[in-house]
Design an enzyme around this catalytic site. Sequence first.
Site, PDB file in Angstrom:
ATOM      1  N   ILE A 159      33.713  38.312  15.287  1.00  0.00           N
ATOM      2  CA  ILE A 159      34.369  36.966  15.124  1.00  0.00           C
ATOM      3  C   ILE A 159      35.428  36.639  16.073  1.00  0.00           C
ATOM      4  CG2 ILE A 159      35.129  35.187  13.823  1.00  0.00           C
ATOM      5  CD1 ILE A 159      33.081  36.071  11.448  1.00  0.00           C
ATOM      6  N   GLN A 160      36.210  37.954  16.025  1.00  0.00           N
ATOM      7  CA  GLN A 160      37.418  37.804  16.838  1.00  0.00           C
ATOM      8  C   GLN A 160      37.392  37.647  18.258  1.00  0.00           C
ATOM      9  OE1 GLN A 160      36.837  39.718  14.260  1.00  0.00           O
ATOM     10  NE2 GLN A 160      38.855  40.487  13.204  1.00  0.00           N
TER      11      GLN A 160
ATOM     12  N   THR B 129      52.811   3.652  -2.682  1.00  0.00           N
ATOM     13  CA  THR B 129      51.718   4.177  -2.050  1.00  0.00           C
ATOM     14  C   THR B 129      50.230   3.288  -1.669  1.00  0.00           C
ATOM     15  OG1 THR B 129      50.667   5.393  -3.951  1.00  0.00           O
ATOM     16  CG2 THR B 129      52.444   6.459  -2.549  1.00  0.00           C
TER      17      THR B 129
ATOM     18  N   LYS C  27      49.980   8.794   0.434  1.00  0.00           N
ATOM     19  CA  LYS C  27      48.529   8.388   0.031  1.00  0.00           C
ATOM     20  C   LYS C  27      47.441   9.261   0.797  1.00  0.00           C
ATOM     21  CE  LYS C  27      46.990   5.031  -3.041  1.00  0.00           C
ATOM     22  NZ  LYS C  27      47.720   5.076  -4.427  1.00  0.00           N
TER      23      LYS C  27
HETATM   24  O1  LIG Z   1      33.387  39.861  12.957  1.00  0.00           O
HETATM   25  C1  LIG Z   1      34.080  40.663  12.039  1.00  0.00           C
HETATM   26  N1  LIG Z   1      35.297  40.788  11.957  1.00  0.00           N
HETATM   27  C2  LIG Z   1      35.951  41.578  11.104  1.00  0.00           C
HETATM   28  O2  LIG Z   1      37.121  41.932  11.176  1.00  0.00           O
HETATM   29  C3  LIG Z   1      34.925  42.106  10.128  1.00  0.00           C
HETATM   30  N2  LIG Z   1      35.283  42.853   8.838  1.00  0.00           N
HETATM   31  C4  LIG Z   1      34.228  42.627   8.375  1.00  0.00           C
HETATM   32  O3  LIG Z   1      34.001  43.542   7.205  1.00  0.00           O
HETATM   33  N3  LIG Z   1      33.265  42.081   8.723  1.00  0.00           N
HETATM   34  C5  LIG Z   1      33.793  41.654   9.998  1.00  0.00           C
HETATM   35  N4  LIG Z   1      33.301  40.871  10.810  1.00  0.00           N
END
Ligand SMILES: O=c1[nH]c(=O)c2[nH]c(=O)[nH]c2[nH]1
Length: 324
Positions: free
Chosen positions: A246-247, A71, A12
């Site tokens: 961001i990575q 459920t 549920k």
């Molecule tokens: O932080 C980012 N990582 C990416 O892999 C990526 N690829 C993208 O087009 N912009 C970004 N920004």
Amino acid sequence: MSSQKRLMYYGKGDVFVFRTYQKPLDGIKAIPESGFTGRNNVIFGMNAKIALEGEFLESFTKADNSRVVATDSMKNFILRKAAEYHGSTFEGFLHFVCKRFLDVYSHITAVEITADEIPFEAVQVAGDTHLETSPLVYRHSRNELITTTVKVQRSKAGYELAKQESGIRDLHLIKVSGSSFYGYIRDEYTTLPEAKDRPLYIYLDILYRYNKKEDAVADNPAVYVPAEQVRDIAASVFHEADNKSIQDLIYRIGLRVLQRFPQLAEVQFLSNNRTWEAVIEDIPGYKGAVWTEPRPPYGFQGFVVSRQDLVNEGLEKAKESVKA
Ligand SMILES: O=c1[nH]c(=O)c2[nH]c(=O)[nH]c2[nH]1
């Protein structure tokens, strides 16, 4: 392999549970990145999703409902157990409900529940001389929320905690300056300009897992990791560091979370890139620019940071063995 277990479960979703005046969570150690030291739990609210595994093959193959827990009954079960749980965490509550299911229905072999918090925030109201926090009125928050999953399966010893993760969902953070993205592959497919300073807007889900799953459900503030502190670490690390992507950012957040919480084994990230699009980059004589929401599609990342990364970075000594 002679026999492979068949995928089979039912359950549920959207089971809304609101318990008022749940036991407060306190005794949480403060960390430098967060003002969070406890939840008053005046409203302990969640949207739960439960799935059962067990011996009910014939409900699918023979239209035999004799072993079917409706459920609808699962929903009632969860709601009634909310009056019997007297701890102070979502993890503890889900663990309690899973075990009670296994106690009551002997043909059920495993129970998995995920609960997403329904967050309410304290509001400030007029007092005699100054604003004060109302102990009665709360505002439904549409910001990030806590998410928790607990799966308990029947074992020879009674119960086994088969899965546990906790985290924060839908955390939306923007850093208006101090983020860059350059140095990526430039070839005939590349149209994205390099950015030395972009307004990085991210959507983040952060899930963490303990070295010992039992620590998550023990209702013991000495080992419990509150998702609010993990959320605040994410914001602090974003603030502190000029990130290159961001990575890069989520790796650094992961390292900090694991540094703060030795009881955690790993932190998982699901991130989305929602970086604003520039409309007017220079406003002569003024600081700032005009931006709009990015057009689809969006980028995303998935990544797990583990204690081994801390060792690799020289932030922690290698352990003889780290048991998951
Ligand atoms: O932080 C980012 N990582 C990416 O892999 C990526 N690829 C993208 O087009 N912009 C970004 N920004």
